[in-house]
Structure formats: C-alpha cells, structure tokens
Design a protein around this motif. Structure first.
Motif, PDB file in Angstrom:
ATOM      1  N   ASN A  46       4.124   1.554   4.446  1.00  0.00           N
ATOM      2  CA  ASN A  46       3.597   2.326   3.317  1.00  0.00           C
ATOM      3  C   ASN A  46       2.523   1.865   2.696  1.00  0.00           C
ATOM      4  O   ASN A  46       2.478   1.854   1.548  1.00  0.00           O
ATOM      5  CB  ASN A  46       4.970   2.677   2.398  1.00  0.00           C
ATOM      6  N   LYS A  47       1.759   1.043   3.351  1.00  0.00           N
ATOM      7  CA  LYS A  47       0.455   0.127   2.533  1.00  0.00           C
ATOM      8  C   LYS A  47      -0.404   1.245   1.946  1.00  0.00           C
ATOM      9  O   LYS A  47      -0.973   1.183   0.927  1.00  0.00           O
ATOM     10  CB  LYS A  47      -0.064  -0.664   3.556  1.00  0.00           C
ATOM     11  N   PHE A  48      -0.652   2.349   2.732  1.00  0.00           N
ATOM     12  CA  PHE A  48      -1.671   3.431   2.164  1.00  0.00           C
ATOM     13  C   PHE A  48      -0.955   4.202   0.982  1.00  0.00           C
ATOM     14  O   PHE A  48      -1.620   4.540  -0.005  1.00  0.00           O
ATOM     15  CB  PHE A  48      -1.919   4.541   3.218  1.00  0.00           C
ATOM     16  N   TYR A  49       0.268   4.366   0.934  1.00  0.00           N
ATOM     17  CA  TYR A  49       0.932   4.986  -0.257  1.00  0.00           C
ATOM     18  C   TYR A  49       0.711   4.208  -1.352  1.00  0.00           C
ATOM     19  O   TYR A  49       0.242   4.395  -2.497  1.00  0.00           O
ATOM     20  CB  TYR A  49       2.333   5.089   0.021  1.00  0.00           C
ATOM     21  N   THR A  50       1.145   2.528  -1.187  1.00  0.00           N
ATOM     22  CA  THR A  50       0.879   1.747  -2.109  1.00  0.00           C
ATOM     23  C   THR A  50      -0.476   1.752  -2.693  1.00  0.00           C
ATOM     24  O   THR A  50      -0.915   1.556  -4.102  1.00  0.00           O
ATOM     25  CB  THR A  50       1.303   0.330  -1.725  1.00  0.00           C
ATOM     26  N   ALA A  51      -1.507   1.719  -1.853  1.00  0.00           N
ATOM     27  CA  ALA A  51      -3.019   1.734  -2.329  1.00  0.00           C
ATOM     28  C   ALA A  51      -3.254   2.791  -3.138  1.00  0.00           C
ATOM     29  O   ALA A  51      -3.877   2.804  -4.222  1.00  0.00           O
ATOM     30  CB  ALA A  51      -3.772   1.505  -0.841  1.00  0.00           C
ATOM     31  N   GLY A  52      -2.845   4.070  -2.691  1.00  0.00           N
ATOM     32  CA  GLY A  52      -3.013   5.126  -3.319  1.00  0.00           C
ATOM     33  C   GLY A  52      -2.479   5.378  -4.918  1.00  0.00           C
ATOM     34  O   GLY A  52      -3.084   5.609  -5.896  1.00  0.00           O
ATOM     35  N   LYS A  53      -1.330   4.873  -4.816  1.00  0.00           N
ATOM     36  CA  LYS A  53      -0.744   4.501  -6.318  1.00  0.00           C
ATOM     37  C   LYS A  53      -1.366   3.585  -7.241  1.00  0.00           C
ATOM     38  O   LYS A  53      -1.625   3.678  -8.526  1.00  0.00           O
ATOM     39  CB  LYS A  53       0.852   4.121  -6.032  1.00  0.00           C
ATOM     40  N   LEU A  54      -1.746   2.373  -6.489  1.00  0.00           N
ATOM     41  CA  LEU A  54      -2.758   1.560  -7.560  1.00  0.00           C
ATOM     42  C   LEU A  54      -4.043   2.189  -7.944  1.00  0.00           C
ATOM     43  O   LEU A  54      -4.475   1.594  -8.946  1.00  0.00           O
ATOM     44  CB  LEU A  54      -2.906   0.237  -6.516  1.00  0.00           C
ATOM     45  N   VAL A  55      -4.680   2.985  -6.973  1.00  0.00           N
ATOM     46  CA  VAL A  55      -5.845   3.420  -7.243  1.00  0.00           C
ATOM     47  C   VAL A  55      -5.772   4.381  -8.584  1.00  0.00           C
ATOM     48  O   VAL A  55      -6.170   4.496  -9.531  1.00  0.00           O
ATOM     49  CB  VAL A  55      -6.521   4.154  -6.124  1.00  0.00           C
ATOM     50  N   ALA A  56      -4.558   4.966  -8.554  1.00  0.00           N
ATOM     51  CA  ALA A  56      -4.257   6.470  -9.466  1.00  0.00           C
ATOM     52  C   ALA A  56      -3.735   5.478 -10.971  1.00  0.00           C
ATOM     53  O   ALA A  56      -4.254   5.722 -11.858  1.00  0.00           O
ATOM     54  CB  ALA A  56      -3.225   6.998  -9.262  1.00  0.00           C
ATOM     55  N   TRP A  57      -3.267   4.449 -10.508  1.00  0.00           N
ATOM     56  CA  TRP A  57      -3.023   3.362 -12.098  1.00  0.00           C
ATOM     57  C   TRP A  57      -4.198   3.067 -12.600  1.00  0.00           C
ATOM     58  O   TRP A  57      -4.295   2.984 -13.863  1.00  0.00           O
ATOM     59  CB  TRP A  57      -1.849   2.295 -11.630  1.00  0.00           C
ATOM     60  N   SER A  58      -5.045   2.498 -11.668  1.00  0.00           N
ATOM     61  CA  SER A  58      -6.330   2.127 -12.254  1.00  0.00           C
ATOM     62  C   SER A  58      -7.123   3.019 -13.270  1.00  0.00           C
ATOM     63  O   SER A  58      -7.638   2.958 -14.176  1.00  0.00           O
ATOM     64  CB  SER A  58      -7.115   1.760 -11.205  1.00  0.00           C
ATOM     65  N   ILE A  59      -7.196   4.456 -12.498  1.00  0.00           N
ATOM     66  CA  ILE A  59      -7.877   5.522 -13.322  1.00  0.00           C
ATOM     67  C   ILE A  59      -7.232   6.178 -14.402  1.00  0.00           C
ATOM     68  O   ILE A  59      -7.878   6.227 -15.487  1.00  0.00           O
ATOM     69  CB  ILE A  59      -8.071   6.696 -12.099  1.00  0.00           C
ATOM     70  N   MET A  60      -5.667   5.959 -14.491  1.00  0.00           N
ATOM     71  CA  MET A  60      -5.001   6.675 -15.620  1.00  0.00           C
ATOM     72  C   MET A  60      -5.135   5.307 -16.657  1.00  0.00           C
ATOM     73  O   MET A  60      -5.177   5.634 -17.798  1.00  0.00           O
ATOM     74  CB  MET A  60      -3.600   6.445 -15.182  1.00  0.00           C
TER      75      MET A  60
END
Length: 265
Positions: A46-60
């Motif tokens: 689930n590394k791609f899932y984790t990466a997507g969530k981190l990017v979303a957190w940064s933008i938020m």
C-alpha cells in the motif's frame, strides 16, 4: 500557527514531498518527469496509497504538491487526452522499450511496416493494439501513441488507482484535482519556469505615492517601502500575504486559494 504564517509547516511538507519522491520507491524515470514504478511488492504494501494520502495532506495544509510527475501522465490520470506529438522516449528506463518505440517511429513505408508486423507484431498487440496486423502506414502515429499510453498509464493502472484512492481518502481530494486539473498542474508536475525579476514585478499593480512624499522616498524601482512595511506589520489581507510568501519562497507553487483549508483526514 507560526509567526511567519505557516512557514515551518510548509517547509516540513516540502521536505516530505522530496522524501516521497526519492525514498518510497514508487517512482522511476527522469527527475521532474517521473512515472509510477511497476512494482507489485510496493502495491501489496500500500505504498502508493500512503503516498497519495501524504500528497493530499500537504495540499490541504497549504504545502507544496509533489511537483515531479510526467505532464502527460498527470493529464491521463485526470481523464484528459494529451497530444504526445513530440514525446521524449528518454523518460523510459528500459533500453529495449526505447529501441522498439524508435523502430515504430522510423517506420515509414509499406515494406517497413510489413517487417514491423513480422518482428514486433505480437509485442505491439500485447500492448493493447491488436489492430497492428491490419494497420496501414498512416495508422502508425496513433499506434505509437497507444503504445506510449500503455507504458505511461495502463500498465501501472493498479498503482495509479491506489495513489488516487489515497488522495481521495482525504475529502475526495483527487476528485477536486481532476475537475480543476489546469489549476493543479503546477502542483503535480515540474512544467514551470523560474521567475525572473520582471515576472515578479508583473505580479503587482503598484499605486505609487505622490512624488516627494515620505512613502515614496527610498522606494526606487522595486516594491514601495510602504507595501513592505504593511506586510511586515500584517496590515494586508491574507491573499496578499500568500502572494508575497509565494514569491519569497522562490516561486514554489502552493494550492489554489479556493482549496478548503479543513478536510476530513
């Protein structure tokens, strides 16, 4: 919130985005034009899932985006159709793949096409282009684009969808990105130019104080002293402060001002 309106927080997310690109093992290719790695183990973890969530957190949280994806890949992820008329094959790491794509590009006669069908027909069909066996020379640009699209997007579709799911776990962030892809393009790709002095000056419409007034004194040909003083004392509104902070941060792109600041994590 810190005294500089979130500077340490943005710096944290800037460093996090760099680590995400370089250390998670989910990207490959040329820096600034990265592709998703075809990595089943990373997918299972689930590394791609984790990466997507981190990017979303940064933008938020008003941080930068990942700013590393190949622009054509980003457009495909957003449901767009990039032209890819002058696609750079060097973004692919596999030398054999680049050689095969170059053979398709060089093919220009009926005789060369027949040889291509004999030597590479099965491989092209496996890329999702079974009509290669009935194709004509004029179909080759489309076939080339379809093969490139296969390796850019379709082959790694599971990785892409897991990344998107990670972003959507934070308030359906990817849905916002896809609907407003033009505004988010600078946050996900490196398709920007460095700001020049004139570019920075053009960001502002300056209302000069009367010649000889105290506010005009010392202003020179840069920003008026009064404006800088207002910024320092925070008398300007938040949008102006955000614009100035973006310039001072070497032109790094941050989320559009209309992106909600609070979303469910």
């Amino acid at each position: 919130m810190a005294e500089d309106y979130g500077g340490p927080r943005r710096e944290y997310f800037r460093l996090l985005m760099i680590e995400l690109q370089e250390k998670m093992g989910i990207f490959q290719g040329r820096p600034g034009r990265l592709l998703f790695s075809y990595d089943q183990r990373a997918l299972a973890q689930n590394k791609f899932y984790t990466a997507g969530k981190l990017v979303a957190w940064s933008i938020m949280h008003n941080g930068p985006g990942v700013q590393c994806l190949n622009p054509d890949l980003f457009l495909l992820m957003c449901g767009q159709k990039p032209e890819m008329t002058s696609f750079d094959l060097d973004i692919f790491q596999e030398e054999e793949l680049k050689m095969k794509l170059e053979n398709v590009v060089r093919c220009g006669t009926s005789e060369e096409l027949e040889e291509l069908k004999c030597t590479m027909g099965d491989w092209i069909a496996d890329c999702g282009v079974p009509n290669i066996y009935t194709a004509s020379v004029r179909d080759l640009p489309t076939i080339h684009r379809q093969i490139v699209t296969h390796y850019l997007y379709h082959r790694v579709a599971s990785m892409v969808q897991q990344f998107i799911a990670g972003m959507n776990s934070c308030g359906q962030m990817w849905e916002i990105v896809a609907m407003n892809w033009r505004e988010f393009l600078p946050l996900f790709t490196n398709a920007t130019q460095k700001l020049s002095r004139n570019d920075i000056r053009n960001l502002f419409t300056i209302s000069w104080s009367p010649q000889g007034s105290n506010h005009r004194t010392g202003g020179g040909d840069g920003l008026p002293v009064g404006v800088l003083a207002d910024v320092h004392s925070r008398r300007r509104d938040g949008y102006f402060l955000r614009g100035v902070s973006g310039v001072c941060d070497r032109g790094r792109f941050y989320p559009p001002s209309w992106v909600p600041a609070e979303m469910p994590a």
